[in-house]
Scaffold this motif. Sequence first.
Motif, PDB file in Angstrom:
ATOM      1  N   LEU A 131       0.810  -1.225   0.000  1.00  0.00           N
ATOM      2  CA  LEU A 131       0.000   0.000   0.000  1.00  0.00           C
ATOM      3  C   LEU A 131       0.847   1.280   0.000  1.00  0.00           C
ATOM      4  O   LEU A 131       0.311   2.387  -0.045  1.00  0.00           O
ATOM      5  CB  LEU A 131      -0.945   0.007   1.204  1.00  0.00           C
ATOM      6  CG  LEU A 131      -2.055  -1.048   1.192  1.00  0.00           C
ATOM      7  CD1 LEU A 131      -2.832  -1.026   2.502  1.00  0.00           C
ATOM      8  CD2 LEU A 131      -3.016  -0.821   0.028  1.00  0.00           C
ATOM      9  N   GLY A 132       2.169   1.109   0.075  1.00  0.00           N
ATOM     10  CA  GLY A 132       3.050   2.285   0.063  1.00  0.00           C
ATOM     11  C   GLY A 132       3.215   2.942   1.418  1.00  0.00           C
ATOM     12  O   GLY A 132       3.650   4.080   1.518  1.00  0.00           O
ATOM     13  N   TYR A 133       2.835   2.231   2.477  1.00  0.00           N
ATOM     14  CA  TYR A 133       2.943   2.777   3.836  1.00  0.00           C
ATOM     15  C   TYR A 133       4.126   2.178   4.610  1.00  0.00           C
ATOM     16  O   TYR A 133       4.239   2.360   5.808  1.00  0.00           O
ATOM     17  CB  TYR A 133       1.670   2.473   4.651  1.00  0.00           C
ATOM     18  CG  TYR A 133       0.398   3.112   4.138  1.00  0.00           C
ATOM     19  CD1 TYR A 133       0.419   4.393   3.573  1.00  0.00           C
ATOM     20  CD2 TYR A 133      -0.828   2.463   4.241  1.00  0.00           C
ATOM     21  CE1 TYR A 133      -0.762   4.978   3.121  1.00  0.00           C
ATOM     22  CE2 TYR A 133      -2.010   3.041   3.798  1.00  0.00           C
ATOM     23  CZ  TYR A 133      -1.964   4.303   3.231  1.00  0.00           C
ATOM     24  OH  TYR A 133      -3.120   4.882   2.797  1.00  0.00           O
ATOM     25  N   ARG A 134       4.972   1.431   3.926  1.00  0.00           N
ATOM     26  CA  ARG A 134       6.048   0.713   4.640  1.00  0.00           C
ATOM     27  C   ARG A 134       7.003   1.707   5.302  1.00  0.00           C
ATOM     28  O   ARG A 134       7.443   2.661   4.656  1.00  0.00           O
ATOM     29  CB  ARG A 134       6.831  -0.168   3.670  1.00  0.00           C
ATOM     30  CG  ARG A 134       8.027  -0.861   4.320  1.00  0.00           C
ATOM     31  CD  ARG A 134       8.589  -1.937   3.437  1.00  0.00           C
ATOM     32  NE  ARG A 134       9.328  -1.475   2.285  1.00  0.00           N
ATOM     33  CZ  ARG A 134      10.610  -1.101   2.301  1.00  0.00           C
ATOM     34  NH1 ARG A 134      11.282  -1.089   3.438  1.00  0.00           N
ATOM     35  NH2 ARG A 134      11.219  -0.736   1.193  1.00  0.00           N
ATOM     36  N   PRO A 135       7.349   1.476   6.601  1.00  0.00           N
ATOM     37  CA  PRO A 135       8.334   2.352   7.242  1.00  0.00           C
ATOM     38  C   PRO A 135       9.713   2.148   6.597  1.00  0.00           C
ATOM     39  O   PRO A 135      10.018   1.058   6.125  1.00  0.00           O
ATOM     40  CB  PRO A 135       8.330   1.881   8.706  1.00  0.00           C
ATOM     41  CG  PRO A 135       7.701   0.537   8.706  1.00  0.00           C
ATOM     42  CD  PRO A 135       6.823   0.441   7.505  1.00  0.00           C
ATOM     43  N   ALA A 136      10.517   3.209   6.571  1.00  0.00           N
ATOM     44  CA  ALA A 136      11.870   3.120   5.995  1.00  0.00           C
ATOM     45  C   ALA A 136      12.711   2.193   6.865  1.00  0.00           C
ATOM     46  O   ALA A 136      12.801   2.379   8.081  1.00  0.00           O
ATOM     47  CB  ALA A 136      12.482   4.505   5.937  1.00  0.00           C
ATOM     48  N   LEU A 137      13.320   1.178   6.248  1.00  0.00           N
ATOM     49  CA  LEU A 137      14.109   0.193   6.991  1.00  0.00           C
ATOM     50  C   LEU A 137      15.581   0.231   6.587  1.00  0.00           C
ATOM     51  O   LEU A 137      16.446  -0.244   7.320  1.00  0.00           O
ATOM     52  CB  LEU A 137      13.569  -1.225   6.753  1.00  0.00           C
ATOM     53  CG  LEU A 137      12.128  -1.517   7.151  1.00  0.00           C
ATOM     54  CD1 LEU A 137      11.711  -2.912   6.682  1.00  0.00           C
ATOM     55  CD2 LEU A 137      11.929  -1.394   8.653  1.00  0.00           C
ATOM     56  N   GLU A 138      15.885   0.796   5.411  1.00  0.00           N
ATOM     57  CA  GLU A 138      17.257   0.730   4.879  1.00  0.00           C
ATOM     58  C   GLU A 138      18.124   1.892   5.348  1.00  0.00           C
ATOM     59  O   GLU A 138      19.331   1.757   5.467  1.00  0.00           O
ATOM     60  CB  GLU A 138      17.249   0.739   3.339  1.00  0.00           C
ATOM     61  CG  GLU A 138      16.543  -0.430   2.690  1.00  0.00           C
ATOM     62  CD  GLU A 138      15.047  -0.218   2.584  1.00  0.00           C
ATOM     63  OE1 GLU A 138      14.558   0.871   2.968  1.00  0.00           O
ATOM     64  OE2 GLU A 138      14.358  -1.150   2.156  1.00  0.00           O
ATOM     65  N   HIS A 139      17.488   3.046   5.568  1.00  0.00           N
ATOM     66  CA  HIS A 139      18.258   4.222   5.961  1.00  0.00           C
ATOM     67  C   HIS A 139      17.490   5.005   7.035  1.00  0.00           C
ATOM     68  O   HIS A 139      16.284   4.774   7.239  1.00  0.00           O
ATOM     69  CB  HIS A 139      18.520   5.114   4.739  1.00  0.00           C
ATOM     70  CG  HIS A 139      17.279   5.403   3.956  1.00  0.00           C
ATOM     71  ND1 HIS A 139      16.372   6.342   4.326  1.00  0.00           N
ATOM     72  CD2 HIS A 139      16.779   4.822   2.826  1.00  0.00           C
ATOM     73  CE1 HIS A 139      15.372   6.364   3.474  1.00  0.00           C
ATOM     74  NE2 HIS A 139      15.582   5.432   2.546  1.00  0.00           N
ATOM     75  N   ALA A 181       8.046   9.830  12.212  1.00  0.00           N
ATOM     76  CA  ALA A 181       9.198  10.146  11.344  1.00  0.00           C
ATOM     77  C   ALA A 181       9.162   9.264  10.094  1.00  0.00           C
ATOM     78  O   ALA A 181       9.795   9.592   9.095  1.00  0.00           O
ATOM     79  CB  ALA A 181      10.487   9.945  12.105  1.00  0.00           C
ATOM     80  N   GLY A 182       8.473   8.134  10.165  1.00  0.00           N
ATOM     81  CA  GLY A 182       8.302   7.277   8.989  1.00  0.00           C
ATOM     82  C   GLY A 182       9.250   6.107   8.906  1.00  0.00           C
ATOM     83  O   GLY A 182       9.400   5.507   7.840  1.00  0.00           O
ATOM     84  N   GLY A 183       9.931   5.760  10.002  1.00  0.00           N
ATOM     85  CA  GLY A 183      10.759   4.557   9.943  1.00  0.00           C
ATOM     86  C   GLY A 183      11.830   4.482  11.006  1.00  0.00           C
ATOM     87  O   GLY A 183      11.726   5.110  12.069  1.00  0.00           O
ATOM     88  N   ILE A 184      12.896   3.720  10.672  1.00  0.00           N
ATOM     89  CA  ILE A 184      14.005   3.484  11.591  1.00  0.00           C
ATOM     90  C   ILE A 184      14.877   4.747  11.673  1.00  0.00           C
ATOM     91  O   ILE A 184      15.068   5.445  10.677  1.00  0.00           O
ATOM     92  CB  ILE A 184      14.850   2.281  11.082  1.00  0.00           C
ATOM     93  CG1 ILE A 184      13.977   1.018  10.962  1.00  0.00           C
ATOM     94  CG2 ILE A 184      16.059   2.030  11.971  1.00  0.00           C
ATOM     95  CD1 ILE A 184      13.450   0.463  12.261  1.00  0.00           C
ATOM     96  N   GLY A 234      22.938   5.748   6.100  1.00  0.00           N
ATOM     97  CA  GLY A 234      22.802   4.289   6.040  1.00  0.00           C
ATOM     98  C   GLY A 234      22.837   3.689   7.438  1.00  0.00           C
ATOM     99  O   GLY A 234      23.424   4.271   8.359  1.00  0.00           O
ATOM    100  N   LEU A 235      22.204   2.527   7.624  1.00  0.00           N
ATOM    101  CA  LEU A 235      22.110   1.916   8.966  1.00  0.00           C
ATOM    102  C   LEU A 235      23.011   0.694   9.103  1.00  0.00           C
ATOM    103  O   LEU A 235      23.026   0.057  10.161  1.00  0.00           O
ATOM    104  CB  LEU A 235      20.653   1.523   9.258  1.00  0.00           C
ATOM    105  CG  LEU A 235      19.624   2.659   9.201  1.00  0.00           C
ATOM    106  CD1 LEU A 235      18.208   2.117   9.281  1.00  0.00           C
ATOM    107  CD2 LEU A 235      19.857   3.667  10.325  1.00  0.00           C
ATOM    108  N   ALA A 236      23.760   0.374   8.049  1.00  0.00           N
ATOM    109  CA  ALA A 236      24.607  -0.829   8.076  1.00  0.00           C
ATOM    110  C   ALA A 236      25.631  -0.729   9.200  1.00  0.00           C
ATOM    111  O   ALA A 236      26.249   0.324   9.397  1.00  0.00           O
ATOM    112  CB  ALA A 236      25.305  -1.004   6.735  1.00  0.00           C
TER     113      ALA A 236
END
Lengths: 197, 254
Positions: free
Chosen positions: B144-152, B172-175, B159-161
Amino acid sequence: MLHFSASLTKLLGELKKLPGVGEKTALRLAFHLLKSPANVHALAESLVEVGSRVRFCSTCFGITEADPCHICTGDRDSALICVVEEPQDMLAIERSHSFKGRYHVLHGALSPLSGITPGQLKIRELMERLERGGCNEVILATNFTVEGEATALYLARLIKPLGIRITRLAHGIPLGSDLEYVDLATVQRAMEGRSEV
Amino acid sequence: MRTTECESIILGATDYGEADRLVTFFCHEHGKLRGVARGAKRSRQRFGGALEPFARLHLQVSLKEGLVRIQGADILTVFPGIRTDLGRIGCAGYACELVDRLLPEGGANPRLFRLLAAFLEFLDHSPYAESARRFFEINLLNILGYRPALEHCAGCGAGLAGLERLGFSATAGGILCRNCGTGSMPVTAATVTLLHRCLSTGRFGAVDFPPSALAEAGKLLDASIAIHLSRPLNSLVFLCELKEQAPGGSIQND
């Protein structure tokens, strides 16, 4: 829009509150009553009587004029309790003359989608009744809808620790029906619940 | 007004008038629709027990503006396995209500249809598992396009690596990284990796969350969903009540 006398408008308003009664039916009923004043008085009297005398039995929560009701006080088998969703379901079973035990009316069924939870039904009262003892079997006669099935599963889980036998009404092909016209889900259930002859 | 047949999943149905049913259904070809089934409570022949929540069926419908008219239904499955377990009934109801509330009417969404159908299929054959529910939720949000940001980082975009301790904020919309995430909900990198795996594995039951990751993912997803809803889901209230009452918090039937 048509304008009627105040009392007739009030009557139409009240009639339209009844299930299945719309504008036209309300008008038809109102004019029918106006044509026969004797019927109006009889109907009004019985409505007032029902409103003041009919209530729910404090034991089974079925419809009654005397509390407890004649089923709860009569010589019916008190070790057998049939649990139904609505008072109409109790009447349906009574009409069949196939059950000689007592009843418990839940006044609804659990519904995950409508948000109807156990606290909104007469489940606590059923458990109190069973905990008092004297019951050997509970028949879960809730409807075969998702809501009815959820209610039966929930009650089975609550009653099981009390060591009381729990049964569910059988379901399958209706009497007098042709197999080819029965829906797939019913045939599936009938096949699963087949019995030896 | 044209009449067509379409594969659908019933999201919800209520009585309407004396003998009609008002049905919300998710159609593979036309998306979410609302329709009225005239005489559904009387006509066992046309509808049988078909218009029940989460049933999968072929519906004959007359498409028009507003409420569509449901002419008939042929059941594909009513998911009999789901109906034998209270936890699975609650979870299937939750999935249907979630789709109903988050998906706007009209517009086909075959990916979401396949996801919902696969989840119901999984519930029909497997015991209720919280991991499967979270798998469904993250994939639903993604479609649906509501996925929280997980990569950054949703705050600064870094970046979260390599970062172990992270934060999460639904607004805020994610991690969030350590700098941006002060005071936010703590999340470990392991949980984020599992959520990623849910998105790349197209199969229910393939990702199993350990208890701590399940709790973290649960909080994260609950917050991500709640932000898009104006009021709590009825089925979620039902599931929570079942959990509270059940011994050990298990909502499965014995």
